[in-house]
Design a protein around this motif. Structure first.
Motif, short mmCIF file in Angstrom:
data_model
loop_
_atom_site.label_atom_id
_atom_site.label_comp_id
_atom_site.label_asym_id
_atom_site.label_seq_id
_atom_site.Cartn_x
_atom_site.Cartn_y
_atom_site.Cartn_z
N SER A 1 0.85 -1.18 0.00
CA SER A 1 0.00 0.00 0.00
C SER A 1 0.89 1.24 0.00
O SER A 1 2.08 1.17 0.32
CB SER A 1 -0.91 0.00 1.24
OG SER A 1 -0.13 -0.06 2.42
N PRO A 2 0.35 2.40 -0.36
CA PRO A 2 1.15 3.62 -0.39
C PRO A 2 1.74 3.94 0.98
O PRO A 2 1.15 3.65 2.02
CB PRO A 2 0.14 4.70 -0.82
CG PRO A 2 -0.91 3.94 -1.57
CD PRO A 2 -1.03 2.62 -0.86
N SER A 3 2.92 4.55 0.96
CA SER A 3 3.53 5.02 2.21
C SER A 3 3.03 6.43 2.51
O SER A 3 2.42 7.09 1.66
CB SER A 3 5.05 5.01 2.08
OG SER A 3 5.47 5.85 1.00
N GLN A 4 3.29 6.89 3.72
CA GLN A 4 2.80 8.20 4.15
C GLN A 4 3.96 9.15 4.34
O GLN A 4 4.95 8.83 5.01
CB GLN A 4 2.00 8.07 5.45
CG GLN A 4 1.37 9.38 5.91
CD GLN A 4 0.48 9.20 7.12
OE1 GLN A 4 0.33 8.08 7.62
NE2 GLN A 4 -0.11 10.28 7.60
N ARG A 5 3.85 10.35 3.78
CA ARG A 5 4.92 11.35 3.90
C ARG A 5 5.04 11.84 5.34
O ARG A 5 4.06 12.30 5.93
CB ARG A 5 4.62 12.54 2.98
CG ARG A 5 5.62 13.69 3.16
CD ARG A 5 5.29 14.87 2.28
NE ARG A 5 4.01 15.48 2.60
CZ ARG A 5 3.83 16.37 3.59
NH1 ARG A 5 4.85 16.73 4.36
NH2 ARG A 5 2.65 16.89 3.81
N PRO A 6 6.26 11.79 5.92
CA PRO A 6 6.46 12.39 7.24
C PRO A 6 6.30 13.91 7.16
O PRO A 6 6.50 14.52 6.11
CB PRO A 6 7.92 12.02 7.58
CG PRO A 6 8.24 10.86 6.67
CD PRO A 6 7.45 11.09 5.43
N ASP A 7 5.95 14.54 8.26
CA ASP A 7 5.69 15.98 8.28
C ASP A 7 6.91 16.79 7.85
O ASP A 7 6.76 17.87 7.25
CB ASP A 7 5.27 16.42 9.69
CG ASP A 7 3.90 15.87 10.07
OD1 ASP A 7 3.14 15.50 9.15
OD2 ASP A 7 3.62 15.81 11.28
N GLU A 8 8.12 16.27 8.15
CA GLU A 8 9.31 17.07 7.86
C GLU A 8 9.73 17.04 6.40
O GLU A 8 10.60 17.80 5.99
CB GLU A 8 10.49 16.59 8.73
CG GLU A 8 10.92 15.15 8.48
CD GLU A 8 10.20 14.16 9.36
OE1 GLU A 8 10.67 13.02 9.46
OE2 GLU A 8 9.16 14.54 9.94
N VAL A 9 9.11 16.19 5.60
CA VAL A 9 9.46 16.11 4.18
C VAL A 9 8.67 17.14 3.40
O VAL A 9 7.48 17.35 3.63
CB VAL A 9 9.21 14.69 3.63
CG1 VAL A 9 9.40 14.64 2.12
CG2 VAL A 9 10.15 13.71 4.31
N ASP A 10 9.31 17.79 2.44
CA ASP A 10 8.76 18.87 1.64
C ASP A 10 7.35 18.54 1.11
O ASP A 10 7.19 17.62 0.30
CB ASP A 10 9.70 19.13 0.45
CG ASP A 10 9.27 20.30 -0.41
OD1 ASP A 10 8.25 20.94 -0.08
OD2 ASP A 10 9.95 20.58 -1.41
N PRO A 11 6.32 19.28 1.54
CA PRO A 11 4.96 19.02 1.05
C PRO A 11 4.81 19.35 -0.43
O PRO A 11 3.83 18.96 -1.06
CB PRO A 11 4.08 19.92 1.92
CG PRO A 11 5.00 20.99 2.41
CD PRO A 11 6.34 20.36 2.55
N GLY A 12 5.76 20.07 -1.01
CA GLY A 12 5.72 20.39 -2.43
C GLY A 12 5.85 19.17 -3.32
O GLY A 12 5.62 19.25 -4.53
N LEU A 13 6.21 18.03 -2.73
CA LEU A 13 6.35 16.79 -3.48
C LEU A 13 5.10 15.92 -3.39
O LEU A 13 5.12 14.77 -3.81
CB LEU A 13 7.55 16.00 -2.96
CG LEU A 13 8.92 16.69 -3.09
CD1 LEU A 13 9.99 15.88 -2.35
CD2 LEU A 13 9.31 16.85 -4.55
N ASP A 14 4.03 16.45 -2.85
CA ASP A 14 2.84 15.63 -2.59
C ASP A 14 2.19 15.07 -3.84
O ASP A 14 1.46 14.08 -3.78
CB ASP A 14 1.80 16.42 -1.79
CG ASP A 14 2.08 16.36 -0.29
OD1 ASP A 14 3.00 15.61 0.10
OD2 ASP A 14 1.38 17.04 0.48
N SER A 15 2.42 15.69 -5.00
CA SER A 15 1.83 15.13 -6.21
C SER A 15 2.43 13.78 -6.56
O SER A 15 1.86 13.03 -7.34
CB SER A 15 2.01 16.09 -7.39
OG SER A 15 3.37 16.29 -7.67
N VAL A 16 3.59 13.47 -5.96
CA VAL A 16 4.19 12.14 -6.10
C VAL A 16 3.94 11.30 -4.86
O VAL A 16 3.71 10.10 -4.93
CB VAL A 16 5.72 12.24 -6.34
CG1 VAL A 16 6.31 10.85 -6.57
CG2 VAL A 16 6.03 13.15 -7.52
N LEU A 17 3.96 11.96 -3.70
CA LEU A 17 3.93 11.24 -2.44
C LEU A 17 2.52 10.93 -1.94
O LEU A 17 2.36 10.08 -1.06
CB LEU A 17 4.66 12.05 -1.36
CG LEU A 17 6.12 12.39 -1.64
CD1 LEU A 17 6.70 13.24 -0.51
CD2 LEU A 17 6.95 11.13 -1.81
#
Length: 323
Positions: A16-32
């Protein structure tokens, strides 16, 4: 990843998809984001998921005003750096590279031929275009197929970089960094991965005079030590490596006791970021044709290396730190 049997769709695949940690750039959310990962997983299997070690690598790359890193990711003074990422998957690491590197730096994203379309989809979604290779190109980003352990695909990239015997000297670009994010897992892929690392850190990809100047940056998550340790034991024969360390900025403790290894808690969730360089003496060694011989240290003065075990043991006593 190795070509042939489709290693991106192993038997009983259930991820299943992984979840982006808060400290990682939210600008990458279209991939993450979960939707993008779910769609990519259905089309490309494990190559479509953003794996956990990618997040610690992204944190290392983007840095933090709160933490001092040793070494920092952008520490090189070399002009016209050339970064090659193995097993790029979704391309999230490559996108971050394009955001933080200088205009004359080049990023080469690689994966199996059928995964290159996923990489290009990701780039298009971010408004990024591949660079057109020409004699006066200065930087940018390109996507190339590179199954691990396949020398012909690698030599095709060397030709693109102007590193073949027919290339003009002023158009050549040596590799300065190889990036690996969460690649050490399937036992059958360990030897092909090591073969690619050895080839890409050897001439013509690096200059004859100082081939050991190339760095390999590896983010790694422990999943099965019995299956993964053979890679590190063989890798350490050809490369010296050490973990990235971190401490709070402004710390005046001259003893350096506040330095900690960058990573999450040890054990099942343990992550490392390693910086590696080729051993100078290894350029005279013969590379075994057999995968089992390569992992057993044939062709080198030793049968195994203990750098990884040393780092692992010291980590159990370390208070782990995330950015």
């Amino acid at each position: 990843m190795q070509e042939g049997r489709n290693s991106n769709f192993p038997e009983n695949l259930n991820i299943s998809p992984s979840q982006r940690p808060d400290e990682v750039d939210p600008g990458l959310d279209s991939v993450l984001d979960a939707y993008s990962q779910k769609d990519a997983i259905e089309k490309y299997g494990i190559a479509g998921r953003v794996w956990e070690a990618a997040y610690i690598l992204l944190s290392y790359m983007q840095g933090s005003p709160k933490w001092e890193l040793d070494p920092p990711f952008l520490s090189s003074t070399t002009k016209r750096n050339t970064y090659l990422e193995l097993g790029s998957g979704t391309g999230v690491v490559g996108i971050k590279l394009t955001q933080i590197l200088a205009p004359d730096d080049l990023v080469i994203l690689t994966d199996l031929p059928d995964v290159c379309s996923l990489l290009r989809e990701t780039l298009e979604r971010h408004g990024l275009q591949e660079t057109t290779i020409c004699s006066d190109w200065s930087g940018g980003l390109i996507v190339r197929p590179l199954p691990w352990g396949d020398p012909e695909y690698a030599l095709s990239i060397a030709a693109d970089l102007g590193l073949t015997s027919h290339s003009k000297a002023d158009s050549s670009r040596y590799l300065t960094r190889i990036i690996c994010s969460d690649l050490v897992y399937f036992p059958e892929l360990l030897a092909p991965l090591l073969r690619s690392l050895i080839q890409l850190s050897s001439p013509p990809f690096v200059p004859e005079g100082r081939p050991w100047d190339l760095e390999v940056v590896i983010s790694y998550k422990i999943r099965s030590l019995p299956k993964e340790t053979p890679f590190w034991s063989a890798f350490g024969l050809w490369f010296t490596f050490h973990p990235v360390i971190v401490r709070p900025r402004g710390d005046t403790d001259a003893s350096g006791d506040t330095w900690r290894r960058l990573g999450s808690s040890i054990g099942e969730d343990g992550c490392f970021v390693f910086i590696a360089r080729r051993r100078a003496e290894s350029f005279t060694w013969s590379i075994p044709e057999s995968d089992s011989d390569l992992l057993s240290g044939h062709g080198t003065p030793w049968s195994s290396d203990e750098q990884f075990e040393t780092f692992l043991l010291s980590a159990f006593d370390d208070n782990e730190t995330d950015l």
